[in-house]
Design an enzyme around this catalytic site. Structure first.
Site: not given
Ligand SMILES: Cc1cc2nc3c(=O)[nH]c(=O)nc-3n(C[C@H](O)[C@H](O)[C@H](O)COP(=O)(O)OP(=O)(O)OC[C@H]3O[C@@H](n4cnc5c(N)ncnc54)[C@H](O)[C@@H]3O)c2cc1C
Length: 490
Positions: A284, A287, A315, A350, A368, A391
């Site tokens: 993750e 990503w 749209w 997420n 989007w 997005w």
């Molecule tokens: C529509 C949409 C918009 C998003 N916008 C952002 C945003 O602006 N900033 C942001 O940090 N994340 C974004 N995310 C990704 C993700 O939702 C968040 O990083 C995550 O929810 C943060 O919670 P956590 O730190 O507990 O995640 P954890 O599950 O603990 O993951 C650890 C770290 O991994 C990274 N990560 C996890 N999932 C993703 C992912 N899908 N894409 C990229 N990195 C990821 C993040 O840095 C996160 O802090 C978005 C996801 C979606 C679906």
């Protein structure tokens, strides 16, 4: 700090801070300290990069926390105002700096500014040391056999893993020898700081939810590793459990580095079960790098469909539907819970981000980019690369995206990932009295139950703003009619 009339006999070096508000694992600061020269720490209030919304508030908090940390060490964070290449070059010259250190940026504006600044400084005879700090791996280092950037995450991740661990973490400098502020440079610093951007209306809960120091970031990481890493695979999709790391705002502001997270999690993986969970978590985190790699090569990631056939998507432009989504008034409880969590706290789980994004783009057939912009305004972790890539992923317009025809059913997602409705009850108090069975579909509550719990459909809580089956059919039809559509979505 006292101002001096002349330049100190040993030239100072300058460290520029931008979205890396920490002392530990800060290669630019560490590098500056190892020169043995006195250090000037600088932050620029630059209209070109200054952000509003929740992220503006968050970054301002983080900047203040860094200023406090430097002050505890006997130093000052000097504030400049203006276009970074101009004001830093001018300040460095006036302060008699011989080297400027910074951690590299990868967004289009940051890259352009740093290129211009480097040229200016070198023209002035000042050297530049730029360092890798933001990501696990530099965006250009992982490439396909053909030498092109990867377009599919799984292949990219395999290549990233084959590179082994990212570099070691640097400690916070034990001691920083701060330079006094040379008199000639003094006039260029701000005596009064611009007011910090306020939290957006309704987001006051963010203050308590997000304590903002480097120590808070480290505590969050430690708590996650000790308490929740072991359940990551099982629970990371469950908004009701809320056991993901919640590190995203800290990573966004650079209160801790991705390398620190990587090493903390890898080191904790001492049993096969933990190792499996750690691997999932690290992917993750991967990503995040993948998103920055995309933004590095696709600077218009936040506004151009990476799959051009979507330029023809019809749209809908309904302000009423968009407002219902933004305010958490769609009548679909999981969507509304997520949007209200975002509104109140600046963060959303997420899984729910994916559900609300699918709902906006597919069921409401809304561009989007509307969702991307709303998230940019409201998220405390709003990140130009991660937000835009996700997005495009959810809308099916990205390079490695969920195909358009994968349309999340918000009711099914709710039943699966919030089975007792605990998450919904937290954010949609109107539904607290609904039995578990009906919390995902409150419009199905019969009249006697409604009377019993004092619930008036459509008044206590909105009726669904779209019919899921009908909206899904229209979304699929629109997609099928796109010229040059690719079947696989990949
Ligand atoms: C529509 C949409 C918009 C998003 N916008 C952002 C945003 O602006 N900033 C942001 O940090 N994340 C974004 N995310 C990704 C993700 O939702 C968040 O990083 C995550 O929810 C943060 O919670 P956590 O730190 O507990 O995640 P954890 O599950 O603990 O993951 C650890 C770290 O991994 C990274 N990560 C996890 N999932 C993703 C992912 N899908 N894409 C990229 N990195 C990821 C993040 O840095 C996160 O802090 C978005 C996801 C979606 C679906």
């Amino acid at each position: 700090m006292s101002a001096e009339k002349t330049h100190p006999s040993v030239s100072p070096v300058l460290v520029l801070f931008r979205d890396d508000f920490r002392l530990a694992d800060h290669p630019a600061l560490f590098g500056a300290c190892t020169t043995g020269q006195p250090v000037l720490c600088v932050y620029v209030h630059d209209p070109e990069t200054t952000r509003g919304g929740a992220i503006g508030w968050w970054l301002a908090q983080a900047c203040t926390a860094l200023a406090d940390a430097l002050s505890e060490k006997g130093g000052t964070l000097h504030h400049l105002s203006g276009h970074t290449p101009d004001v830093v070059a001018e300040f460095a010259q006036a302060a008699g700096v011989d080297t400027v250190f910074w951690n590299r940026r990868y967004d289009p504006t940051g890259k352009a500014q740093d290129t211009a600044l480097k040229a200016r400084l070198e023209q002035q005879g000042i050297s530049v040391q730029s360092c890798a700090a933001r990501l696990l791996h530099e965006p250009w280092t992982i490439r396909t056999g053909a030498g092109t950037p990867y377009r599919v995450f799984t292949a990219w991740w395999k290549a990233a893993r084959a590179m082994g661990n990212p570099g070691r973490c640097l400690p916070a400098p034990r001691q920083i020898t701060f330079s006094p502020l040379p008199a000639d440079a003094r006039a260029l610093t701000l005596r009064t700081l611009p007011p910090a951007p306020p939290l957006p209306a309704g987001a006051s809960a963010a203050e308590a939810d997000w304590p903002c120091t480097e120590a808070d970031a480290q505590d969050t990481l430690t708590t996650f590793v000790e308490d929740n890493l072991a359940h990551y695979i099982q629970e990371h999709d469950r908004p009701d459990k809320d056991t993901t790391s919640r590190l995203s705002p800290y990573l966004r502001a650079g209160l801790l580095s991705a390398r620190q997270v990587w090493h903390a999690v890898s080191t904790a993986a001492t049993t096969p079960a933990l190792a499996e969970n750690a691997e999932k978590f690290l992917s993750e985190l991967g990503w995040r790098d993948f998103a920055w790699m995309q933004l590095f090569y696709e600077p218009d990631l936040a506004w151009r469909n990476l799959r051009p056939e979507f330029d023809h998507m019809p749209w809908q432009k309904s302000p009423a539907l968009l407002a219902a989504w933004q305010q958490g008034q769609t009548g679909y409880p999981l969507v509304d819970a997520g949007m209200r969590q975002l509104y109140a706290t600046g963060w959303m789980h997420n899984r729910v981000r994916m559900v609300v994004a699918s709902f906006l783009t597919k069921h409401l057939l809304t561009d989007w980019r509307e969702g991307e912009q709303w998230f940019q305004a409201r998220l405390v972790d709003a990140d130009p690369a991660q937000n835009a890539m996700n997005w495009q992923w959810c809308a099916g317009t990205g390079i490695d995206a969920s195909p358009w025809f994968r349309i999340f059913n918000p009711v099914g997602q709710s039943e699966k990932f919030d089975p007792t409705g605990a998450y919904i009850r937290t954010w949609v108090p109107e539904l607290r009295q609904m039995p578990d069975k009906l919390i995902h579909t409150p419009w199905k509550a019969d009249a006697s139950l409604c009377r019993q719990i004092g619930f008036t459909p459509g008044r206590s809580y909105p009726n669904p703003i779209v019919d899921l089956k009908l909206a899904r059919g229209i979304a699929l039809e629109c997609w099928k009619n796109l010229p040059d559509r690719k079947e696989s979505g990949r």
